[in-house]
Design an enzyme around this catalytic site. Structure first.
Site, PDB file in Angstrom:
ATOM      1  N   GLY A  35      24.723  21.729  13.818  1.00 34.03           N
ATOM      2  CA  GLY A  35      26.106  21.546  13.415  1.00 34.03           C
ATOM      3  C   GLY A  35      26.897  22.818  13.623  1.00 34.03           C
ATOM      4  O   GLY A  35      26.572  23.623  14.508  1.00 34.03           O
ATOM      5  N   CYS A  36      27.920  23.004  12.837  1.00 32.37           N
ATOM      6  CA  CYS A  36      28.803  24.175  12.965  1.00 32.37           C
ATOM      7  C   CYS A  36      27.999  25.468  13.006  1.00 32.37           C
ATOM      8  O   CYS A  36      27.231  25.765  12.097  1.00 32.37           O
ATOM      9  CB  CYS A  36      29.771  24.197  11.785  1.00 32.37           C
ATOM     10  SG  CYS A  36      30.706  25.730  11.644  1.00 32.37           S
ATOM     11  N   PHE A  37      28.192  26.264  14.061  1.00 33.41           N
ATOM     12  CA  PHE A  37      27.391  27.480  14.160  1.00 33.41           C
ATOM     13  C   PHE A  37      27.786  28.530  13.145  1.00 33.41           C
ATOM     14  O   PHE A  37      26.999  29.408  12.823  1.00 33.41           O
ATOM     15  CB  PHE A  37      27.323  28.054  15.583  1.00 33.41           C
ATOM     16  CG  PHE A  37      28.616  28.211  16.344  1.00 33.41           C
ATOM     17  CD1 PHE A  37      29.827  28.431  15.736  1.00 33.41           C
ATOM     18  CD2 PHE A  37      28.596  28.142  17.741  1.00 33.41           C
ATOM     19  CE1 PHE A  37      30.999  28.604  16.471  1.00 33.41           C
ATOM     20  CE2 PHE A  37      29.751  28.312  18.488  1.00 33.41           C
ATOM     21  CZ  PHE A  37      30.960  28.537  17.848  1.00 33.41           C
TER      22      PHE A  37
END
Length: 207
Positions: A35-37
């Protein structure tokens, strides 16, 4: 005059001690998409033995992608994090466990509020040993959750570091990041998946 072959005992002792000195473990790397890094970087920085994390893009068709390229969801890239770790302090297997307990590995469409191919979960083993460990870890997670696992184990691909403003985003922009993380519901969702095992292997967050 003839040279003497005599070697002083002190020299021999020093050489013996040097040969017995422990050799520092060479840093190793791992690549995970979760997901969002921003959030993956923040979580994996809390794992004992991790020495650095780098946000980036992997697995797509466009060389040297930018963030604006990736968010079109047409390049095939995943948001990912390259982890550098000390194998004397943490094994790849324990790193895998920390990774899995920080995501929802049953979600095939993204992670939490972030939807789309670039936010899917995946492991990119860098050698055969990592691949085998990832396969074993995935089987264990499926057994623990009693569900099919959506997290893919994919071939190694070129990792492109993201733009500098994405690196250490939570540390550089804490108000923005904390508002995003709370609004996205990542921690709440991970607890819903894992219960008491949520974020197992991560040190407590500060602040």
């Amino acid at each position: 005059m003839m040279r003497s072959n005599f070697v002083r005992p002190g020299v021999v002792a020093l050489a013996l001690l040097a040969s017995l000195a422990p050799v520092a473990a060479q840093a190793e790397e791992a690549i995970f998409a979760g997901g969002c890094f921003w959030s993956m970087e923040t979580d994996l920085d809390r794992v004992e033995g991790v020495t650095s994390t780098t946000s980036g893009y992997i697995g797509g068709t466009l060389p040297n992608p930018t963030y604006q390229d990736v968010i079109t969801e047409r390049t095939g890239h995943y948001e990912a994090v390259k982890v550098t770790y000390d194998p004397a302090k943490i094994s790849y297997e324990k790193l895998l466990s920390a990774y899995f307990h920080s995501i929802d590995p049953t979600d095939a469409g993204g992670q939490f509020c972030d939807r789309g191919p670039s936010y899917r979960t995946a492991i990119f083993p860098l050698n055969d040993a990592q691949r085998k460990a990832a396969e074993a870890s995935e089987r264990q997670v499926a057994a623990d959750l009693k569900q099919d696992i959506a997290t893919k184990i994919l071939p190694t691909a070129t990792f492109y570091p993201a733009e500098e403003y994405h690196q250490d985003f939570a540390r550089k922009n804490p108000a923005h990041y904390n508002a995003y993380r709370m609004g996205c519901g990542r921690d709440r969702a991970v607890r819903a998946v894992w219960g008491d095992k949520a974020q197992m292997g991560l040190k407590p967050a500060h602040g």
